[in-house]
Design a protein around this motif. Structure first.
Motif, PDB file in Angstrom:
ATOM      1  N   THR A  85       0.831  -1.206   0.000  1.00 50.90           N
ATOM      2  CA  THR A  85       0.000   0.000   0.000  1.00 50.90           C
ATOM      3  C   THR A  85       0.864   1.254   0.000  1.00 50.90           C
ATOM      4  N   MET A  86       1.954   1.236   0.772  1.00 52.29           N
ATOM      5  CA  MET A  86       2.861   2.386   0.787  1.00 52.29           C
ATOM      6  C   MET A  86       3.518   2.580  -0.576  1.00 52.29           C
ATOM      7  N   LEU A  87       3.879   1.481  -1.231  1.00 54.52           N
ATOM      8  CA  LEU A  87       4.476   1.586  -2.562  1.00 54.52           C
ATOM      9  C   LEU A  87       3.477   2.184  -3.554  1.00 54.52           C
ATOM     10  N   LYS A  88       2.217   1.743  -3.485  1.00 56.22           N
ATOM     11  CA  LYS A  88       1.200   2.305  -4.360  1.00 56.22           C
ATOM     12  C   LYS A  88       1.038   3.803  -4.125  1.00 56.22           C
ATOM     13  N   ALA A  89       1.041   4.202  -2.852  1.00 54.61           N
ATOM     14  CA  ALA A  89       0.896   5.633  -2.537  1.00 54.61           C
ATOM     15  C   ALA A  89       2.067   6.436  -3.086  1.00 54.61           C
ATOM     16  N   LYS A  90       3.283   5.898  -2.979  1.00 58.34           N
ATOM     17  CA  LYS A  90       4.447   6.599  -3.519  1.00 58.34           C
ATOM     18  C   LYS A  90       4.365   6.733  -5.036  1.00 58.34           C
ATOM     19  N   VAL A  91       3.966   5.640  -5.706  1.00 61.52           N
ATOM     20  CA  VAL A  91       3.850   5.692  -7.169  1.00 61.52           C
ATOM     21  C   VAL A  91       2.782   6.698  -7.581  1.00 61.52           C
ATOM     22  N   LYS A  92       1.669   6.738  -6.860  1.00 62.59           N
ATOM     23  CA  LYS A  92       0.607   7.692  -7.186  1.00 62.59           C
ATOM     24  C   LYS A  92       1.062   9.132  -6.983  1.00 62.59           C
ATOM     25  N   SER A  93       1.800   9.372  -5.902  1.00 58.30           N
ATOM     26  CA  SER A  93       2.268  10.736  -5.655  1.00 58.30           C
ATOM     27  C   SER A  93       3.271  11.183  -6.707  1.00 58.30           C
ATOM     28  N   ILE A  94       4.133  10.266  -7.135  1.00 59.29           N
ATOM     29  CA  ILE A  94       5.123  10.627  -8.152  1.00 59.29           C
ATOM     30  C   ILE A  94       4.465  10.885  -9.505  1.00 59.29           C
ATOM     31  N   SER A  95       3.440  10.081  -9.833  1.00 57.74           N
ATOM     32  CA  SER A  95       2.796  10.204 -11.145  1.00 57.74           C
ATOM     33  C   SER A  95       1.567  11.103 -11.120  1.00 57.74           C
ATOM     34  N   SER A  96       1.317  11.815 -10.015  1.00 52.39           N
ATOM     35  CA  SER A  96       0.094  12.619  -9.900  1.00 52.39           C
ATOM     36  C   SER A  96       0.037  13.731 -10.950  1.00 52.39           C
ATOM     37  N   GLU A  97       1.179  14.371 -11.213  1.00 54.09           N
ATOM     38  CA  GLU A  97       1.188  15.454 -12.199  1.00 54.09           C
ATOM     39  C   GLU A  97       0.830  14.937 -13.585  1.00 54.09           C
ATOM     40  N   VAL A 125      -7.496   7.173 -29.321  1.00 59.87           N
ATOM     41  CA  VAL A 125      -6.145   6.601 -29.394  1.00 59.87           C
ATOM     42  C   VAL A 125      -5.178   7.397 -28.510  1.00 59.87           C
ATOM     43  N   GLY A 126      -5.271   8.723 -28.583  1.00 58.91           N
ATOM     44  CA  GLY A 126      -4.392   9.556 -27.765  1.00 58.91           C
ATOM     45  C   GLY A 126      -4.609   9.361 -26.282  1.00 58.91           C
ATOM     46  N   ASN A 127      -5.888   9.227 -25.863  1.00 57.42           N
ATOM     47  CA  ASN A 127      -6.177   9.017 -24.441  1.00 57.42           C
ATOM     48  C   ASN A 127      -5.668   7.665 -23.960  1.00 57.42           C
ATOM     49  N   ILE A 128      -5.786   6.645 -24.813  1.00 56.37           N
ATOM     50  CA  ILE A 128      -5.256   5.330 -24.430  1.00 56.37           C
ATOM     51  C   ILE A 128      -3.752   5.409 -24.198  1.00 56.37           C
ATOM     52  N   ILE A 129      -3.042   6.097 -25.097  1.00 49.35           N
ATOM     53  CA  ILE A 129      -1.593   6.246 -24.943  1.00 49.35           C
ATOM     54  C   ILE A 129      -1.261   7.047 -23.683  1.00 49.35           C
ATOM     55  N   LEU A 130      -2.020   8.125 -23.443  1.00 48.34           N
ATOM     56  CA  LEU A 130      -1.772   8.961 -22.264  1.00 48.34           C
ATOM     57  C   LEU A 130      -1.924   8.150 -20.979  1.00 48.34           C
ATOM     58  N   TYR A 131      -3.013   7.416 -20.854  1.00 46.30           N
ATOM     59  CA  TYR A 131      -3.268   6.697 -19.605  1.00 46.30           C
ATOM     60  C   TYR A 131      -2.338   5.498 -19.453  1.00 46.30           C
ATOM     61  N   LYS A 132      -1.850   4.938 -20.554  1.00 44.30           N
ATOM     62  CA  LYS A 132      -0.842   3.899 -20.446  1.00 44.30           C
ATOM     63  C   LYS A 132       0.480   4.470 -19.917  1.00 44.30           C
ATOM     64  N   MET A 133       0.743   5.741 -20.225  1.00 48.13           N
ATOM     65  CA  MET A 133       1.987   6.367 -19.784  1.00 48.13           C
ATOM     66  C   MET A 133       1.986   6.739 -18.311  1.00 48.13           C
ATOM     67  N   VAL A 134       0.787   7.022 -17.753  1.00 49.10           N
ATOM     68  CA  VAL A 134       0.734   7.551 -16.377  1.00 49.10           C
ATOM     69  C   VAL A 134       0.158   6.534 -15.393  1.00 49.10           C
ATOM     70  N   ASN A 135      -0.271   5.359 -15.855  1.00 50.61           N
ATOM     71  CA  ASN A 135      -0.761   4.319 -14.952  1.00 50.61           C
ATOM     72  C   ASN A 135       0.208   3.147 -14.968  1.00 50.61           C
ATOM     73  N   PHE A 136       0.633   2.749 -13.772  1.00 48.54           N
ATOM     74  CA  PHE A 136       1.683   1.747 -13.643  1.00 48.54           C
ATOM     75  C   PHE A 136       1.118   0.505 -12.974  1.00 48.54           C
ATOM     76  N   GLU A 137       1.620  -0.627 -13.385  1.00 50.56           N
ATOM     77  CA  GLU A 137       1.261  -1.905 -12.769  1.00 50.56           C
ATOM     78  C   GLU A 137       2.347  -2.279 -11.763  1.00 50.56           C
ATOM     79  N   TYR A 138       1.913  -2.636 -10.553  1.00 52.34           N
ATOM     80  CA  TYR A 138       2.867  -3.015  -9.513  1.00 52.34           C
ATOM     81  C   TYR A 138       2.285  -4.108  -8.652  1.00 52.34           C
TER      82      TYR A 138
END
Length: 317
Positions: free
Chosen positions: A243-255, A304-317
């Motif tokens: 959970t802490m790792l998820k929170a860190k990843v979310k904070s880093i990728s929030s922008e 297509v652009g939105n799919i690429i955008l969300y693939k760039m800012v959403n991470f699997e962990y």
């Protein structure tokens, strides 16, 4: 001077009285919120079997849904949202939402040829998005409370209680959604379901990935033996670290996520703003006869652009 002191004393007394009333009200409200839905149903009826069946039926998680192969995934998605089925409320919200969607589409889309498909698409997408958001929020709450639930079970096991009693304690002590889901798990164990099947049903009802770790840990321990308290303690620590790792990843990728959301919504907001300020601005586009083609191409490119955008800012962990 005496009158001023009297006024001050009356003001302080009124302030203390109001604070005491508000404190007692909010304390009572918090106590009511802490009681999960299953316990509130058991307060009204002491028939555990009837309560168990009622909860499954109102969630749409009764045995019938597994025999519907075409709607199985959609039904499971709805079950995991925790939304309770109410025909009258669903009908009211459906009619009100359809009327509102039609008014919005009629204002924004002047072409009748495009207006009807867009309206039908909104009627399909908006309920799905609402259920998806409720489901994601419920899974997030369950995931955050799951380590605490494992700690409660650990304390019960350390006191010498068996695993079903520990699960029942979690059902009584934890708020929703953990308390209700573990209550259903306890009911299934009481009515003869094996531990493995009950854990699989729990995972299907909730949809949280962390439950797979719990199911595997309990299944392996039941088959091979071992210190269950130590296993659950390590699992609780693992879930908290995750959970802490998820929170860190979310904070880093929030922008990046905020930028992606803004870029997705901005074209529609801009179109609505121009349509409001200058209603005839887009009339030449529709009058040319190519408006439908232009809109279809733009929507396809944006998708297509939105799919690429969300693939760039959403991470699997």
């Amino acid at each position: 001077m005496t009158l001023l002191l009297l006024y001050a004393a009356v003001f302080v007394a009124a302030l203390v009285s109001v604070e005491a009333l508000l404190r007692s009200y909010f304390r009572k409200y918090e106590r009511q919120r802490a009681v999960n839905h299953r316990l509130s149903l058991l307060d009204a009826s002491e028939d555990h079997l009837k309560t168990y069946r009622t909860m499954l039926k109102e969630r749409g998680a009764d045995d019938a849904w597994r025999s519907m192969p075409l709607a199985q995934r959609a039904r499971q998605f709805y079950v995991q949202s925790g939304v309770k089925f109410d025909a009258q409320r669903f009908a009211f919200y459906g009619i009100a939402g359809a009327v509102l969607a039609w008014l919005v589409v009629q204002f924004l889309v002047p072409s009748t040829l495009v207006r009807i498909p867009v309206f039908l698409l909104l009627c399909l997408l908006v309920p799905a998005i609402v259920v998806w958001c409720i489901r994601a929020n419920r899974i997030r709450k369950f995931t955050l409370k799951l380590p605490e639930a494992l700690d409660v079970a650990n304390r019960s096991l350390s006191a010498g209680h068996p695993l079903p009693a520990a699960i029942s304690l979690v059902a009584r002590e934890m708020p929703d959604p953990v308390g209700t889901e573990f209550g259903l798990l306890s009911d299934e164990l009481t009515y003869g379901t094996t531990l493995d099947d009950a854990l699989v049903n729990l995972s299907h009802r909730v949809g949280a990935e962390d439950l797979n770790l719990l199911a595997i840990a309990l299944s392996v321990q039941a088959g091979t033996g071992g210190n269950l308290v130590e296993i659950l303690q390590n699992l609780s620590k693992t879930l908290r670290d995750r959970t802490m790792l998820k929170a860190k990843v979310k904070s880093i990728s929030s922008e990046g996520r905020i930028t992606a959301i803004f870029m997705s919504v901005y074209p529609f907001l801009l179109y609505a703003m121009i349509k409001t300020l200058a209603p005839t601005y887009f009339d030449p586009v529709w009058a040319s006869g190519h408006g439908t083609t232009i809109v279809a191409v733009i929507v396809a490119v944006m998708t297509v652009g939105n799919i690429i955008l969300y693939k760039m800012v959403n991470f699997e962990y």
